[in-house]
Design a protein around this motif. Sequence first.
Motif, PDB file in Angstrom:
ATOM      1  N   PHE A 150      20.715 109.284 -42.637  1.00 46.08           N
ATOM      2  CA  PHE A 150      20.132 108.977 -41.343  1.00 46.08           C
ATOM      3  C   PHE A 150      19.723 107.498 -41.273  1.00 46.08           C
ATOM      4  O   PHE A 150      19.965 106.804 -40.278  1.00 46.08           O
ATOM      5  CB  PHE A 150      18.915 109.896 -41.143  1.00 46.08           C
ATOM      6  N   SER A 192       7.804 104.613 -36.560  1.00 42.06           N
ATOM      7  CA  SER A 192       7.671 105.059 -35.171  1.00 42.06           C
ATOM      8  C   SER A 192       8.252 103.976 -34.273  1.00 42.06           C
ATOM      9  O   SER A 192       8.192 102.798 -34.600  1.00 42.06           O
ATOM     10  CB  SER A 192       6.189 105.257 -34.838  1.00 42.06           C
ATOM     11  N   PRO A 193       8.815 104.375 -33.143  1.00 43.19           N
ATOM     12  CA  PRO A 193       9.408 103.376 -32.255  1.00 43.19           C
ATOM     13  C   PRO A 193       8.404 102.319 -31.813  1.00 43.19           C
ATOM     14  O   PRO A 193       8.754 101.171 -31.573  1.00 43.19           O
ATOM     15  CB  PRO A 193       9.866 104.193 -31.049  1.00 43.19           C
ATOM     16  N   ILE A 194       7.139 102.729 -31.745  1.00 41.01           N
ATOM     17  CA  ILE A 194       6.094 101.785 -31.336  1.00 41.01           C
ATOM     18  C   ILE A 194       6.003 100.611 -32.303  1.00 41.01           C
ATOM     19  O   ILE A 194       5.711  99.489 -31.934  1.00 41.01           O
ATOM     20  CB  ILE A 194       4.743 102.538 -31.272  1.00 41.01           C
ATOM     21  N   TRP A 195       6.285 100.898 -33.582  1.00 40.65           N
ATOM     22  CA  TRP A 195       6.112  99.855 -34.593  1.00 40.65           C
ATOM     23  C   TRP A 195       7.334  98.956 -34.736  1.00 40.65           C
ATOM     24  O   TRP A 195       7.265  97.919 -35.370  1.00 40.65           O
ATOM     25  CB  TRP A 195       5.775 100.500 -35.942  1.00 40.65           C
ATOM     26  N   SER A 210      11.893 102.178 -36.325  1.00 38.49           N
ATOM     27  CA  SER A 210      11.650 103.244 -35.375  1.00 38.49           C
ATOM     28  C   SER A 210      12.074 104.589 -35.952  1.00 38.49           C
ATOM     29  O   SER A 210      11.483 105.614 -35.642  1.00 38.49           O
ATOM     30  CB  SER A 210      12.262 102.877 -34.037  1.00 38.49           C
ATOM     31  N   VAL A 211      13.021 104.590 -36.867  1.00 37.78           N
ATOM     32  CA  VAL A 211      13.414 105.831 -37.524  1.00 37.78           C
ATOM     33  C   VAL A 211      12.438 106.178 -38.651  1.00 37.78           C
ATOM     34  O   VAL A 211      12.032 107.319 -38.818  1.00 37.78           O
ATOM     35  CB  VAL A 211      14.852 105.689 -38.078  1.00 37.78           C
ATOM     36  N   GLN A 262       7.116 111.274 -30.540  1.00 35.21           N
ATOM     37  CA  GLN A 262       7.374 109.835 -30.598  1.00 35.21           C
ATOM     38  C   GLN A 262       6.861 109.142 -29.352  1.00 35.21           C
ATOM     39  O   GLN A 262       7.095 109.590 -28.235  1.00 35.21           O
ATOM     40  CB  GLN A 262       8.883 109.561 -30.699  1.00 35.21           C
ATOM     41  N   VAL A 263       6.172 108.037 -29.573  1.00 37.38           N
ATOM     42  CA  VAL A 263       5.729 107.196 -28.466  1.00 37.38           C
ATOM     43  C   VAL A 263       6.416 105.850 -28.654  1.00 37.38           C
ATOM     44  O   VAL A 263       6.483 105.348 -29.774  1.00 37.38           O
ATOM     45  CB  VAL A 263       4.202 107.007 -28.499  1.00 37.38           C
ATOM     46  N   PHE A 264       6.966 105.300 -27.586  1.00 41.85           N
ATOM     47  CA  PHE A 264       7.682 104.034 -27.758  1.00 41.85           C
ATOM     48  C   PHE A 264       7.287 103.051 -26.660  1.00 41.85           C
ATOM     49  O   PHE A 264       6.824 103.450 -25.592  1.00 41.85           O
ATOM     50  CB  PHE A 264       9.199 104.249 -27.777  1.00 41.85           C
ATOM     51  N   GLN A 301       4.961 104.590 -23.872  1.00 41.44           N
ATOM     52  CA  GLN A 301       3.545 104.367 -24.074  1.00 41.44           C
ATOM     53  C   GLN A 301       2.991 103.745 -22.794  1.00 41.44           C
ATOM     54  O   GLN A 301       3.024 102.537 -22.609  1.00 41.44           O
ATOM     55  CB  GLN A 301       3.354 103.386 -25.243  1.00 41.44           C
ATOM     56  N   ILE A 316      15.531 106.897 -31.263  1.00 43.66           N
ATOM     57  CA  ILE A 316      14.548 107.864 -30.783  1.00 43.66           C
ATOM     58  C   ILE A 316      15.231 109.208 -30.557  1.00 43.66           C
ATOM     59  O   ILE A 316      14.741 110.263 -30.977  1.00 43.66           O
ATOM     60  CB  ILE A 316      13.905 107.348 -29.479  1.00 43.66           C
ATOM     61  N   LYS A 337      16.104 110.971 -33.846  1.00 42.89           N
ATOM     62  CA  LYS A 337      14.977 111.631 -34.515  1.00 42.89           C
ATOM     63  C   LYS A 337      14.755 113.024 -33.930  1.00 42.89           C
ATOM     64  O   LYS A 337      14.408 113.954 -34.640  1.00 42.89           O
ATOM     65  CB  LYS A 337      13.718 110.787 -34.369  1.00 42.89           C
TER      66      LYS A 337
END
Lengths: 239, 420, 289
Positions: free
Chosen positions: C3, C257-260, C253-254, B219-221, B193, B231, B234
Amino acid sequence: MLELKGVVAGYGGGDVLKGVDLVVEAGTITCIIGPNGAGKSTVLKVISGLLRPRRGKVLFEGEDISGWPPARVISRGIVQVAQDRSLFPQMTVRENVRLGGYTLRDRSLVERRLAEVEELFPIVRERAHDRAGNLSGGQQKLVEFARGLMLDPKVVLLDEPSMGLDPRTMRTVFESIRTMHAAGRTVLLVEQNARSGLNAAHRGVVMENGVVRLVAPAHDVLAHPEIGELYLGGATRPA
Amino acid sequence: MAMRGIPGTVRGWGAWAATAAVASLLLGGGAVGAARVRHASQPPIIIGLSSSLTGDFSADGKANVQGYRLWAAYVNAHGGLLGRKVVLKILNDNSDPSQVITDYQSLINQYHANLLFGPFSTLLNPPAASVARRYGYMLIEGNGGGPSVFAQHNAYLFDVSSPTQNQLVAFAQWLTSLPKSERPKTAAYATYQDPFTQPQIDLCRKMLQAAGIKTVSYQVFPDETTDFTPIALKIVHSKAQVVVVGSLINLAAAMVNTFRQQHYNPEVLSFTAGPDQGSQWLQVVGGAKMTEGIMVEISWTPFLDTYQNALLDHLYTSTYGGSPESMSSDVAETFSVGQVLQQAVEATHSINNATLRAYIENPHHVFQTVQGPVHYIAGGWGQSSAPAYIGQWQNGKLVFVYPPFISKGAKPEFPKPNWP
Amino acid sequence: MSFILYAIMIGILDGGIYALMACGLTLVFGVMEVINVAQGSLVILGAYMSYVLASTLHLNLYLGLLITMPATFLLGMAIEWAFLRRLRVDRIALSILVTYGVSLAIEGGLGMIFGDTYVALPAPSGTFTLFGYATPDIKLYVFLMACAFLAGLYVLLYRTTFGAALRATVQNRTAAQLIGINVERISTLTFALGAALAAAGGMAFGATRSFHPGSAEDLISRLLVIIVLGGFGSLGGALVGALLFLVVEDMVSVLISPIWGPVVFFAGLILILLVRPQGLFGQLEARRQ
């Protein structure tokens, strides 16, 4: 046996002790009294090695022990019980007391002493496996005494042992001080609660503003009109 | 331009870098002054610029100045511009947007610069260009290609480099150029990000979706992510045929390792950074076999077969020492600025800003640079057509496979062969 | 479903490594009231030392620890003696400054020697299957190694005289001095121990992902968060904090979202700190002197 000569000491910028001269006779209970900030506790810290004197000397049995680190002072037989709560709260009572013998190399001696101390302070056995932090203030003080006796010291330094205790517990604590003394130990005690302290002591020392003002038999200090007015008059707390 | 700042070390050694930059400035200044110019009778052409010799961008600012210097020294050694010696007047903006404004005002009013070159970064080019516009100067730059630069709608600014956002355009063009029967149907995207990589991924995704390639994972990380397994998993789970990752080398390596362990082999695997880093890349993925068929998007490397790129390698190593690989892309970008200016000046026989601006902005005029051929896009507010190239690891070597003018017959390996 | 279980397992495996890297930090704070901001750099230094031994002498990574850990132990003693022992007042604040300086020096030194390039430790490439997913063997190996070190540390702390002295120093520094514990010596040894464990953590870190000198920066913020969650000075807190941090991050993240991942974790951290400002296992009372 314990002598301070012209001791100057302090924290940071200023001097708290401004030339303290004091002699503690062997086998006595000596009580230091004085107003807040007079330097009473600082005297104990200088003796036990927590604080290095800037000038002057601390002599014990003729040997200059000034500036020694605490571990070395302890090895000469001088033990201090700190002000306030000084147990290790997360450890059990027994662990605490056993750690009093930390400097002893002989493990069997530690166990022997532990047994003796438990004899003297039954609470150590009764609450052996409780966390020290869970004991009441008075109980903790007794365990601290017990821990201090693990080294069978010649001199015990007590910093305000009655602080924060209710009158009943305070009586138990002062009885324990007499018990310690009865075994032939020299006790140097600092007390805010001057009347109780002097009642338990042979000799009284009055400090003021970083110097010793008066040294006299305890009952003389108690009876001293000026001192009585200054430090004991208001202090009519039950003793 | 530096896609992503490398945290920590740059800052830690910023002061040293600044000292080195100032030292090189002094030394370099002497070198330019001493360059022999045949037509000494005419006054020199003063080109003003400001760069970040100190402050946050000092490492890049130093590289920015190196590219300009190499170009000026080369031009002066070959008769100058229109027979006049080129003198660079360089001020330090301390990586500070308000200092940059003062600098360009001084360059115009106090130092009477004939022409202006741009400073370092997407942050500092817009204020510099505003000053230039006010005085009727154009500003050619190479180290500021973020969307905010072109959003200024400043017709006096020209960026010679590929706009940051376009890094994946060639990649998307290649995929969508495949016959429909061969073209993959699904794609997964992952990106840091940040203002650099995320717009690249988003533009690529838009282009691929328009061509019917479905997004099965996006996906945004955050920047500080260090554990990439979830990540990567996924993406594995999505079973996408195409994987596009806005990356740094450690992320790219973690993805490659996880994919391989999970026996997941996408038909196309592409990173915006990582596989371009030669021996470092081979070290972190565990050898050339692991990286066969993996793609990376590159706007410039010292090995690119473009106009004067080999010359730049030579100029750089003979001036600053080291190997061509040690040259920052910042250097090539500002060297390109000089190339564009030189070609415009030679075509128009003028150093008049208005004349040059009219010539450069004409989309029919193509300039040759070390980054490849460029022209300016009509209505692009200074965006150039500079391409980014698709590099692909083939038999232990990073080969340019697209667009065709650079690939010299090399074809993308598609689909990617399975993991060893 | 498998998963999610796998994400949890990965969180646990990585959490073990983070616990190993964080335990030195928490011990040092407990004993010395020093926040060792250089812990991240010591980890990366350890990783680079392992890297040098593995790439030049082709030494097995675990055997390499026999060299890197004593070396960082000595370095830790030197840092404590040279910089931290001299801090007499305002230790917490000053220690952050001092160790930050140490951290920059280590990072800068590594940058000069190795350049700002990513490297990875040579790890065996085998895998095992966990909930249907291939998992690198090395993740399990270094997790087990981390567990062994943590268990060893536990034994050291709770079954030895040194450990008792260390715990006593944590719980009441003055009282510890008054029973004859040389707290300065304990401090030096604790700091050195923390540095040695950081080197072991560095090997585990470097064997499971690539790193560069700047990796220390991301690392230290995560390690500090783990310690805040677990409670400053608590070994169990470091373990639980690390596991929680990594598991929550991986699961979110799984699932979302990885952002969260970090957002959810920090939201949880703030809630926990509102209820327990001392962290999960921290002891406010323990620090009274």
